[in-house]
Design an enzyme around this catalytic site. Sequence first.
Site, PDB file in Angstrom:
ATOM      1  N   CYS A  94       0.829  -1.211   0.000  1.00  0.00           N
ATOM      2  CA  CYS A  94       0.000   0.000   0.000  1.00  0.00           C
ATOM      3  C   CYS A  94       0.865   1.265   0.000  1.00  0.00           C
ATOM      4  CB  CYS A  94      -0.980  -0.028   1.172  1.00  0.00           C
ATOM      5  SG  CYS A  94      -2.339   1.164   0.989  1.00  0.00           S
ATOM      6  N   HIS A 181      -3.735  -5.143   0.590  1.00  0.00           N
ATOM      7  CA  HIS A 181      -3.234  -5.585   1.891  1.00  0.00           C
ATOM      8  C   HIS A 181      -3.329  -7.113   2.013  1.00  0.00           C
ATOM      9  CE1 HIS A 181      -2.771  -1.681   3.990  1.00  0.00           C
ATOM     10  NE2 HIS A 181      -3.658  -1.287   3.084  1.00  0.00           N
ATOM     11  N   GLU A 183      -2.166  -8.867   4.389  1.00  0.00           N
ATOM     12  CA  GLU A 183      -2.163  -9.268   5.791  1.00  0.00           C
ATOM     13  C   GLU A 183      -3.559  -9.433   6.375  1.00  0.00           C
ATOM     14  OE1 GLU A 183      -1.628  -4.701   5.927  1.00  0.00           O
ATOM     15  OE2 GLU A 183      -1.256  -6.384   4.569  1.00  0.00           O
TER      16      GLU A 183
END
Length: 524
Positions: A94, A181, A183
């Site tokens: 990002c 993202h 994660e």
Amino acid sequence: MYNSYFHTHSLLLRMQHDKVLILDFGSQVTQLIGRRVRELNIYSEIHPYNKPPKDLSSFKAVILSGSPLSVRADNVAHPELSEIRGKKPLLGICYGAQYLAHFGGGNVAESNTREYGRANLSFVKGNALFNNIAEGSQVWMSHSDTIKELPTNGQLLASTHDVKNAAFRIDGEDTYAIQFHPEVYHSTDGKQLLENFLVHIANVHQDWTPDSFVDETVNNLKEQLGNDKVVLGLSGGVDSSVAAMLLHKAIGKNLYCIFVNNGLLRKNEFTDVLEQYKGMGLNVKGVNASARFLEALAGESDPEKKRKAIGRVFIEVFDDEAHAIEEVKWLAQGTIYPDVIESVSVSGGPSATIKSHHNVGGLPDFMKLKIVEPLKMLFKDEVRRVGASMNMDKNLLGRHPFPGPGLAIRILGDITSEKVRILQEVDAIFINGLREWGLYDKVWQAGAMLLPVQSVGVMGDERTYEKCVALRAVESTDGMTADWVNLPYEFLQKTSNDIINKVKGVNRVVYDISSKPPATIEWE
């Protein structure tokens, strides 16, 4: 007294494990990157982008996190990458991707619309980063800027319908960047992407396991503590319990555990947990200081003042008991990695107050004790896995988080022994019911709140004017965000009936269906 993690973590760990460096630019989900990496059995460290480790030689790969900042802003966060770019495998996420583009010859501009939420990859170029990840894979976007042009030598790797430059790499070096993202759990192949980067591109070894952690930590504690005596305040929670077992394995009876009953624990918790600790072989002393805590709380209704009163009395009680042990040199704490990360935030200041009553972090300097923190490099889920590897009781390891001030912050308003009794009875019915219905392990945290209001009711032919309680059950991974649990109506109906029929003083039960944010998990 409180030693920094970055100066004290073990030399053995430095030597034996490949490490991944995560540079934090202030994203709310940077900790999730660290946890995702740890789930791959790879050791990771999170450092502020402006306070990186001086020695980078032990890190085999680097990840740049997201950020609330814009690379186009005057206060842009500039990491020092001269010893990283082109020398170590690098992944920008990002903001990290936008930084690599904007300051690498590309162009980042404000997006016409905020690119937030679920998206699907519409184009994926065959490459090592996206191995086993196909077009259509769901990813999670969260940004207001977008990459209009790739940096010099940039090669497009993936796109979504709305974001053309969703991923790229720099030719000639192991530098990769993704706009989404990986994660967060909404990115369905996020863990696969991180594995591709770390294992197959950076060649990081997957040898960070609970068993290896236990063996290394016990050996380190033996070397660090020798024959010294250590005192530890047990809370009944997972962190202090696992820390106690690690220390017990290392120094045995030289560990002196103190379990304080502040009168605000759950029903029968003091006696039950104390017996459980003794059954684990721990050298533990139970101290019933209920009256002392309740006296300090008398007439106080302000939440923060209640917390401070509990913290002050806990310190006094713990200090009295610690001084009764001759020649104690160390204070053990159940500090875990999120506490450490928060203490060295990107902004340079403390980002969260670690409550003294919960972690005995506020003990007075005159105790002159050195600090030992065996869990300071673990996330919460890792603490549980380490406990499981030591064959600790599953019920203890699976306990819901419980606030340090106990029921004091679940009783809105002032505290009295009668209010504590009522809430203990209500809480016991709720929690035991969750267990009986097989719901306890599906809930991250549950509890009951005693509200400072009374409501009209009818029992038999009599009018009542009694207390109202709110039940709360949430699902979460780390407590940073949480959503209410859709418990079965039949369960809620039975629980409500049991509470009203069996707990004198309560005539109304409500269920809290607020998410965090905007609400918090606790009410105070």
